[in-house]
Design an enzyme around this catalytic site. Structure first.
Site, PDB file in Angstrom:
ATOM      1  N   GLU A 124       0.923  -1.272   0.027  1.00 27.34           N
ATOM      2  CA  GLU A 124      -0.098  -0.043   0.042  1.00 27.34           C
ATOM      3  C   GLU A 124       1.211   1.402   0.164  1.00 27.34           C
ATOM      4  O   GLU A 124       2.117   1.220   0.237  1.00 27.34           O
ATOM      5  CB  GLU A 124      -0.838   0.138   1.269  1.00 27.34           C
ATOM      6  CG  GLU A 124      -1.748  -1.011   1.252  1.00 27.34           C
ATOM      7  CD  GLU A 124      -2.909  -0.913   2.437  1.00 27.34           C
ATOM      8  OE1 GLU A 124      -2.788  -0.028   3.179  1.00 27.34           O
ATOM      9  OE2 GLU A 124      -3.958  -1.883   2.366  1.00 27.34           O
ATOM     10  N   GLY A 128       4.873  -0.569   2.834  1.00 28.73           N
ATOM     11  CA  GLY A 128       5.527  -1.309   1.825  1.00 28.73           C
ATOM     12  C   GLY A 128       6.283  -2.571   2.411  1.00 28.73           C
ATOM     13  O   GLY A 128       6.019  -3.702   2.628  1.00 28.73           O
ATOM     14  N   THR A 155       1.862  -5.211  -9.649  1.00 25.98           N
ATOM     15  CA  THR A 155       2.280  -5.857 -10.987  1.00 25.98           C
ATOM     16  C   THR A 155       1.155  -6.645 -11.646  1.00 25.98           C
ATOM     17  O   THR A 155       0.277  -7.096 -11.143  1.00 25.98           O
ATOM     18  CB  THR A 155       3.366  -6.665 -10.974  1.00 25.98           C
ATOM     19  OG1 THR A 155       4.487  -6.020 -10.273  1.00 25.98           O
ATOM     20  CG2 THR A 155       3.905  -7.339 -12.206  1.00 25.98           C
ATOM     21  N   GLY A 238       8.886 -16.834  -3.726  1.00 23.41           N
ATOM     22  CA  GLY A 238       8.761 -15.752  -4.386  1.00 23.41           C
ATOM     23  C   GLY A 238      10.180 -15.332  -4.618  1.00 23.41           C
ATOM     24  O   GLY A 238      10.804 -14.903  -5.605  1.00 23.41           O
ATOM     25  N   GLY A 335      31.049   1.297 -23.468  1.00 23.67           N
ATOM     26  CA  GLY A 335      31.410   2.267 -23.613  1.00 23.67           C
ATOM     27  C   GLY A 335      30.167   3.304 -23.946  1.00 23.67           C
ATOM     28  O   GLY A 335      28.865   2.871 -23.334  1.00 23.67           O
ATOM     29  N   GLU A 359       9.310  -7.306  -3.653  1.00 24.18           N
ATOM     30  CA  GLU A 359       9.607  -8.712  -2.852  1.00 24.18           C
ATOM     31  C   GLU A 359      10.618  -8.764  -1.593  1.00 24.18           C
ATOM     32  O   GLU A 359      10.970  -9.577  -1.205  1.00 24.18           O
ATOM     33  CB  GLU A 359       9.636 -10.060  -3.627  1.00 24.18           C
ATOM     34  CG  GLU A 359       8.459  -9.958  -4.643  1.00 24.18           C
ATOM     35  CD  GLU A 359       8.204 -11.538  -5.366  1.00 24.18           C
ATOM     36  OE1 GLU A 359       8.547 -12.237  -4.685  1.00 24.18           O
ATOM     37  OE2 GLU A 359       7.478 -11.563  -6.388  1.00 24.18           O
TER      38      GLU A 359
END
Ligand code: FAD
Length: 375
Positions: A124, A128, A155, A238, A335, A359
């Protein structure tokens, strides 16, 4: 690495798919911030959207090591796709592990087929790293729950058809977190802001706003108050998936760097003949392989039936930080060209940072490791 013949076959099939089907569309999807839905449907045909689902509901029900191999190889193609798949797998895991027979029968066979896509809504705006501070609430009213609140960073937020939601059944009690399955088309459920991100740009990340959303009590997964421990249990597996994705992403960057160093000439010789560049490549290879070994060890720990909490956190912490280091060096070896979107390493570098955040951040992984070590 002592993989079974079946595990090797799955790994090789997914690697081929990642190289032939995912990587070629990755740059455009990143540029357009569009998820490759065709790729998703093809992954469903391969069975990958049912990896964490029992065979009786049509899934592959693979062991954690196989799950890890698949995540590694899909991320070799593109991290956005691997992330979407792993979050879908979190949702199917919750239903498979905590659902009753009716709930499994209702949701899993279709999710195995790839549609509806799953989302996992724990975080939320103000909760977190510590999801116990969530304020989303589910009030019981007769045979229904009424849900109000806002979830952040979800997600598949836009793509999903099913949301595994974590909400408090008593807003003031951190222990009252409960899991629900919420259809995305439920009245009062709105997809909010789509985040404009540094990387992972083909994966949609949105807020989900719940305004008096009513779901039948039959959509509750397990008893009231069991949600937080369920979420942590599912997230431990997970984390092995995210560690695997970090390895796949870092391997992709290393392969690009090796090829470029052999091709590009400066001072009349290939970059690969310059000792400084050789040492960079040696460091990158060592980090990738160490991360892979930690990750496979965590997966095997779970497959042996042991608690993989510390092993999963060590793997996630080390592999994600290594992915940032390795992709950074891959850009350096390219580079100025590595700083442009003409080369995949530019995207790999931008994508890598999220692996140290979602996660459970690296700081949270170290908290878990220290707790297992000391307490
Ligand atoms: C692209 C993306 C996709 C995501 N997908 C999902 C999803 O599908 N579902 C979902 O539920 N969530 C998802 N998340 C949320 C993600 O898991 C959180 O962002 C993460 O857990 C960190 O929470 P936070 O952003 O609120 O940071 P905070 O918790 O505010 O942390 C900020 C900083 O403080 C540090 N910190 C916080 N607490 C401690 C502590 N106790 N000790 C040491 N350091 C600490 C953190 O490590 C971090 O560095 C996603 C996030 C992103 C960016």
């Amino acid at each position: 690495m002592n993989l079974s013949e079946e595990q090797r076959q799955i790994r090789d099939t997914v690697r081929e798919f990642a190289v032939e089907e995912i990587r070629p569309v990755a740059a455009d999807c990143d540029e357009d911030q569009e998820f490759p839905e065709d790729v998703w449907d093809e992954m469903a045909e391969l069975g990958l959207t049912g990896m964490t689902v029992p065979e009786e509901y049509g899934g592959l029900d693979v062991d954690r090591l196989t799950y890890s191999l698949v995540n590694e190889e899909v991320a070799y193609g593109m991290l956005s796709v691997a992330t979407a798949l792993s979050v879908h797998s979190l949702a199917t895991s919750c239903i498979a592990e905590f659902g009753d027979d009716d709930q499994k029968e209702r949701w899993l066979p279709e999710m195995v087929d790839g549609r509806p896509v799953g989302a996992f809504a724990l975080s939320e705006p103000q909760a977190g790293s510590n999801p116990a501070e969530m304020t989303t609430e589910a009030r019981r009213e007769g045979d229904e729950y009424v849900i109000d609140g806002k979830k952040q960073w979800i997600t598949n937020g836009k793509r999903a058809g099913v949301v595994v939601l974590f909400a408090k059944t008593d807003r003031d009690d951190p222990r009252s977190v409960t899991q629900f399955v919420v259809p995305k088309d439920a009245d009062g459920l709105e997809v909010g802001k789509k985040e404009d991100k540094l990387g992972l740009r083909a994966s949609d990340t949105t807020t989900l706003v719940f305004d008096d959303v009513r779901v039948p009590a039959a959509n509750r997964l397990t008893e009231e108050g069991r949600g937080l421990s369920a979420a942590f249990h599912i997230l431990t597996g997970g984390r092995i998936g995210i560690a695997s994705q970090s390895v796949g992403l870092a391997q992709a960057a290393l392969d690009e760097a090796v090829a470029y160093a052999q091709d590009r000439e400066q001072f009349g010789k290939p970059l690969a003949d310059i000792q400084t560049i050789r040492h960079k490549l040696a460091d990158m290879q060592t980090k990738v392989q160490a991360a892979r070994l930690l990750t496979r060890d965590a997966a095997r720990t779970e497959d042996r039936g042991e608690t993989p909490e510390m092993a999963a956190s060590m793997a996630k912490y080390f592999a994600s930080e290594s992915a940032v280091d390795v992709t950074n060096e891959a850009v350096q070896i390219h580079g100025g060209y590595g700083y442009t979107t003409d080369f995949d390493v530019e995207r790999f570098y931008r994508d890598s940072k999220i692996t140290t955040i979602y996660e459970g951040t690296s700081e949270i992984q170290k908290k878990v490791i220290a707790r297992n070590l000391l307490d």
